[in-house]
Write an enzyme that holds these catalytic residues in place. Structure first.
Site, mmCIF file in Angstrom:
data_model
loop_
_atom_site.group_PDB
_atom_site.id
_atom_site.type_symbol
_atom_site.label_atom_id
_atom_site.label_comp_id
_atom_site.label_asym_id
_atom_site.label_seq_id
_atom_site.Cartn_x
_atom_site.Cartn_y
_atom_site.Cartn_z
ATOM 1 N N CYS A 37 0.835 -1.193 0.000
ATOM 2 C CA CYS A 37 0.000 0.000 0.000
ATOM 3 C C CYS A 37 0.874 1.249 0.000
ATOM 4 O O CYS A 37 2.040 1.214 0.394
ATOM 5 C CB CYS A 37 -0.852 0.029 1.248
ATOM 6 N N TRP B 28 -3.243 -2.245 -1.318
ATOM 7 C CA TRP B 28 -2.973 -3.615 -1.782
ATOM 8 C C TRP B 28 -3.622 -4.492 -0.727
ATOM 9 O O TRP B 28 -3.182 -4.544 0.411
ATOM 10 C CB TRP B 28 -1.463 -3.843 -1.878
ATOM 11 N N GLU C 246 14.445 -24.997 -8.509
ATOM 12 C CA GLU C 246 14.145 -23.567 -8.488
ATOM 13 C C GLU C 246 15.379 -22.744 -8.863
ATOM 14 O O GLU C 246 15.276 -21.761 -9.608
ATOM 15 C CB GLU C 246 13.605 -23.169 -7.102
ATOM 16 N N ARG D 5 4.234 0.343 -7.092
ATOM 17 C CA ARG D 5 4.271 -0.627 -5.993
ATOM 18 C C ARG D 5 3.176 -1.676 -6.105
ATOM 19 O O ARG D 5 3.198 -2.666 -5.380
ATOM 20 C CB ARG D 5 4.074 0.113 -4.655
ATOM 21 N N LYS E 142 15.484 -20.211 -12.020
ATOM 22 C CA LYS E 142 15.823 -18.781 -11.904
ATOM 23 C C LYS E 142 16.903 -18.414 -12.917
ATOM 24 O O LYS E 142 16.826 -17.378 -13.578
ATOM 25 C CB LYS E 142 16.353 -18.425 -10.509
ATOM 26 N N HIS F 292 22.450 -41.201 -13.566
ATOM 27 C CA HIS F 292 21.592 -41.852 -14.558
ATOM 28 C C HIS F 292 21.449 -41.010 -15.823
ATOM 29 O O HIS F 292 20.476 -41.169 -16.553
ATOM 30 C CB HIS F 292 20.218 -42.146 -13.956
ATOM 31 N N GLU G 3 15.518 -18.417 -16.500
ATOM 32 C CA GLU G 3 14.554 -17.343 -16.724
ATOM 33 C C GLU G 3 15.222 -16.015 -17.035
ATOM 34 O O GLU G 3 14.779 -15.292 -17.921
ATOM 35 C CB GLU G 3 13.673 -17.135 -15.473
ATOM 36 N N LYS H 224 4.604 -12.233 -16.149
ATOM 37 C CA LYS H 224 4.465 -12.355 -14.692
ATOM 38 C C LYS H 224 3.258 -13.224 -14.344
ATOM 39 O O LYS H 224 3.286 -14.003 -13.410
ATOM 40 C CB LYS H 224 4.318 -10.958 -14.091
ATOM 41 N N ASN I 69 -0.873 1.387 6.173
ATOM 42 C CA ASN I 69 -0.121 0.307 5.531
ATOM 43 C C ASN I 69 0.264 -0.670 6.625
ATOM 44 O O ASN I 69 0.681 -0.238 7.706
ATOM 45 C CB ASN I 69 1.177 0.827 4.903
ATOM 46 N N GLY I 70 0.186 -1.945 6.337
ATOM 47 C CA GLY I 70 0.589 -2.934 7.338
ATOM 48 C C GLY I 70 -0.565 -3.808 7.756
ATOM 49 O O GLY I 70 -1.619 -3.824 7.104
HETATM 50 C C1 G6P Z 1 4.882 -17.461 -14.567
HETATM 51 C C2 G6P Z 1 5.843 -16.602 -13.783
HETATM 52 C C3 G6P Z 1 6.516 -17.427 -12.701
HETATM 53 C C4 G6P Z 1 5.483 -18.089 -11.798
HETATM 54 C C5 G6P Z 1 4.465 -18.889 -12.620
HETATM 55 C C6 G6P Z 1 3.292 -19.313 -11.769
HETATM 56 O O1 G6P Z 1 5.582 -18.435 -15.269
HETATM 57 O O2 G6P Z 1 6.817 -16.056 -14.642
HETATM 58 O O3 G6P Z 1 7.354 -16.599 -11.903
HETATM 59 O O4 G6P Z 1 6.120 -18.930 -10.888
HETATM 60 O O5 G6P Z 1 3.947 -18.102 -13.681
HETATM 61 O O6 G6P Z 1 2.619 -18.150 -11.371
HETATM 62 P P1 G6P Z 1 1.699 -18.014 -10.109
HETATM 63 O O7 G6P Z 1 1.250 -16.577 -10.133
HETATM 64 O O8 G6P Z 1 0.542 -18.957 -10.316
HETATM 65 O O9 G6P Z 1 2.484 -18.372 -8.916
#
Ligand code: G6P
Length: 629
Positions: free
Chosen positions: A2, A91, A502, A27, A506, A525, A509, A624, A117-118
């Protein structure tokens, strides 16, 4: 999160507040609002025959779900003249995004307005007390409860600063607030605890308040930063600062040197780096108000109506995509170990189309940062259709998955702007840790074990901070060594196998380097064929139950001249002899290690990507929120 803006001075407040709110749009938010104190000349009868004009002040609230431009349109319909006001972008954390839940909120008498906010952790306790005293509430927010509490003290003390101060002494949680009252038209009272607040000192006896200097630097660069547990009474004649325990204090005026873009990113070069650094705070926020240490137990408000179903569930099904899927995989390991309930985890895109077996006593969890991912949503609908209880673990309040779920848990990570998910992942893991303890306590976990797990979990944010403090510069240097590699392998076992997935995700990506994550023992394997002197291999190897096994896997890599980068537990001397590079993380319980071990991997991808000149916040081809299947 927020955003807060406030203005008091001699100029028209509305345009200043609206332009400030626009500066805070980056934000992320779902609704916006203003409170203005409008001067109204009012005719009063003086002696029964003649009348004269006096000024009285009216509190005007304008707020709506949507964008700041929607608020601007609303405000332009009936302009109000005012030289004092507060503005907010919300938010959502408690209650869906809606006109009613938007800030500002007013007290019972509608004499004062607050923006916040908070999170007020003990709001339901305060609300019950106020309900018993006849208060009525319009919204579902914790903030309205705080407004009513301040209102009670204001009626008694007739002093806004004192009313805010006394109310805050009852609040457990985090806040940045600003308050105005119609009967106190010459002051804004603001306060901070755990949520930033800055006061701008203008040139013309005018003052600005903001949660983020970006909102006010168009007007002034002279600012006072409030610290936790401090409050300020800002009037046209100056600022009075005190602690919330009523000790007067003197604050230094500082000059903001940063440019707007840098301020928006909190001084970091990219949102992704800012979000990586927010993790000690966001992990804390995910736990806020949910831990009952004494009982070794957890209360998750959005699951309270489903405790019987959770207790009786024969099986849990977790479904998600991308990074959220990796969090779910760790969730499976945690829940099966401590709650002894079978957990199936599946990519949502697979689950939705393969006619999965779903029973009435299954409980399904959809994990999604955005709450809008098309495959996750469809998988949840499919599970529901087949009789499962569908629960969400979601960041964005009021998102489609949150609305369509039967219940769930918000992770409270705040808006994540970098496309590559970082802080949402560790917040998802934190919530899954809470869920594990809760499910465990319903079944086989003792109060003593619950307590000791909680104690360990509460220490995780500080440990995350120490990783950021101690490892970042080394990782930045390492990135220079490995930035030109064509491939990377990531290995881990047990809880850290999904962390390897993960870490590899990263890197792919944002740096476009091909990377594979594997369970360490599976390397022999297949992937072992790829290892030569050009292959960096990141091994997540904390000292847990499978540590010795992972050491053997490291030997296998070294024997083929691969370059080992190990993530290891502080004090591990043995690994220093085996790995070329070691990044140390603090010790914690094995189930919580992923929350820590992923942080160096996030930093490694970030620094490799920036060293290669990639656009880390908006990597090519990625979105996103993936709302198509
Ligand atoms: C997209 C984003 C990822 C995210 C995935 C799932 O691929 O780029 O960063 O992990 O979607 O998104 P969600 O909002 O469902 O966690």
């Amino acid at each position: 999160m927020c955003g807060i803006v406030g203005y008091i001075g001699n100029r028209e407040a509305t345009p200043i507040l609206l332009s400030g709110l626009k500066r805070l749009e980056y934000r992320g938010y779902d609704s916006a609002g203003l409170a203005l104190l409008e001067d109204l000349p009012r005719a009063v009868s003086t002696n029964g025959h003649s009348s004269s004009l006096i000024n009285s002040t009216r509190l005007v609230i304008e707020k709506c779900k949507g964008k700041v431009t929607d608020l601007e349109t609303l405000s332009a319909r009936s302009p109000h003249h005012s030289t004092i006001g507060i503005g907010h972008t919300r938010w959502a954390t408690h209650g869906i995004p809606s006109d009613t839940n938007s800030h500002p909120h007013t007290d019972q008498q509608e004499r004062l307005a607050i923006i916040h906010n908070g999170i007020v952790e003990n709001y339901s306790h305060i609300k019950d007390r106020l309900l018993a005293r006849g208060h009525t509430f319009r919204s579902e927010t914790d903030t309205e409860v705080l407004a009513h509490l301040i209102g009670e003290f204001y009626a008694e003390k007739q002093n806004l600063t004192e009313a805010v101060r006394l109310a805050l002494n009852e609040v457990v949680g985090a806040y940045g607030i600003a308050v105005v009252a119609a009967d106190s038209p010459n002051e804004i009272v603001c306060a901070r605890k755990g949520s930033p607040l800055v006061i701008g000192v203008g040139n013309d006896n005018d003052y600005f308040i903001a949660s983020d200097a970006a909102a006010i630097i168009a007007h002034t660069r002279q600012v006072i930063y409030l610290s936790d547990n401090e409050m300020a009474t800002v009037s046209r004649s100056g600022i009075k600062t005190r602690t919330i325990s009523n000790i007067e204090i003197t604050k230094q005026v500082e000059v903001v040197e940063m440019e707007l873009e840098a301020i928006e990113k909190g001084g970091f070069d990219h949102f992704m780096l800012k979000e990586i650094h927010e993790q000690p705070q966001t992990i804390t926020d995910a736990m806020r108000g949910r831990v009952i240490e004494e009982e070794g137990n957890i209360v998750l408000g959005g699951l309270q109506n489903h405790l019987d179903a959770l207790r009786q569930a024969k099986r849990l099904i977790i479904t998600a995509c991308g990074t959220s899927f990796h969090a779910g995989l760790i969730g499976k390991y945690m829940i099966e170990q401590y709650a002894r309930v079978p957990v199936e985890i599946e990519y949502a895109s697979e689950f939705r189309y393969r006619n999965p077996i779903v029973n009435d006593d299954d409980v399904m969890f959809g994990i999604s940062q955005s709450g809008e991912t098309a495959d996750t949503l469809a998988a949840m609908r499919e599970g529901k259709r087949k009789g499962a209880l569908a629960l969400g673990i979601v960041n964005v309040v009021g998102s489609t998955i949150a609305r369509e779920s039967d219940g769930g848990v918000y992770i409270h990570a705040g808006p994540e702007i970098g496309v590559a998910s970082t802080k949402a992942f560790t917040s998802q893991l934190t919530v899954l840790s809470l869920l594990t303890i809760m499910l465990g306590r319903m079944r086989h976990l003792s109060v003593v074990d619950g307590r000791s797990m909680i104690r360990e979990l509460l220490e995780v944010p500080e440990k995350a901070q120490s990783i950021l403090d101690d490892t970042e510069s080394k990782i930045e240097e390492m990135a220079q060594i490995f930035k030109d590699a064509a491939n990377f392998l990531y290995l881990g076992r047990g809880y850290n196998y999904p962390v390897a997935l993960e870490g590899a995700l990263k890197l792919k990506e944002i740096s476009y380097i091909h990377a594979e994550g594997y369970p360490a023992a599976e390397m022999k394997h297949g992937p072992i064929a790829l290892i030569d002197e050009n292959m960096p291999v990141v091994v997540v190897a904390p000292q847990d139950d499978v540590y010795e096994k992972v050491l053997s896997n490291i030997q296998e890599v070294r024997a083929r001249k691969g370059h080992v980068i190990a993530i290891a537990t502080e004090g591990d001397e043995q690994i220093k002899k085996l790995a070329e590079q070691v990044i140390f993380i603090p010790q914690t319980l094995p189930l919580f290690t992923p929350i820590l071990s992923v942080i160096p991997l996030q930093l490694l991808s970030y620094y490799i990507a920036t060293a290669r000149g990639c656009n880390v916040d908006q990597p090519r081809n990625l979105a996103k929120s993936v709302t198509v299947e």
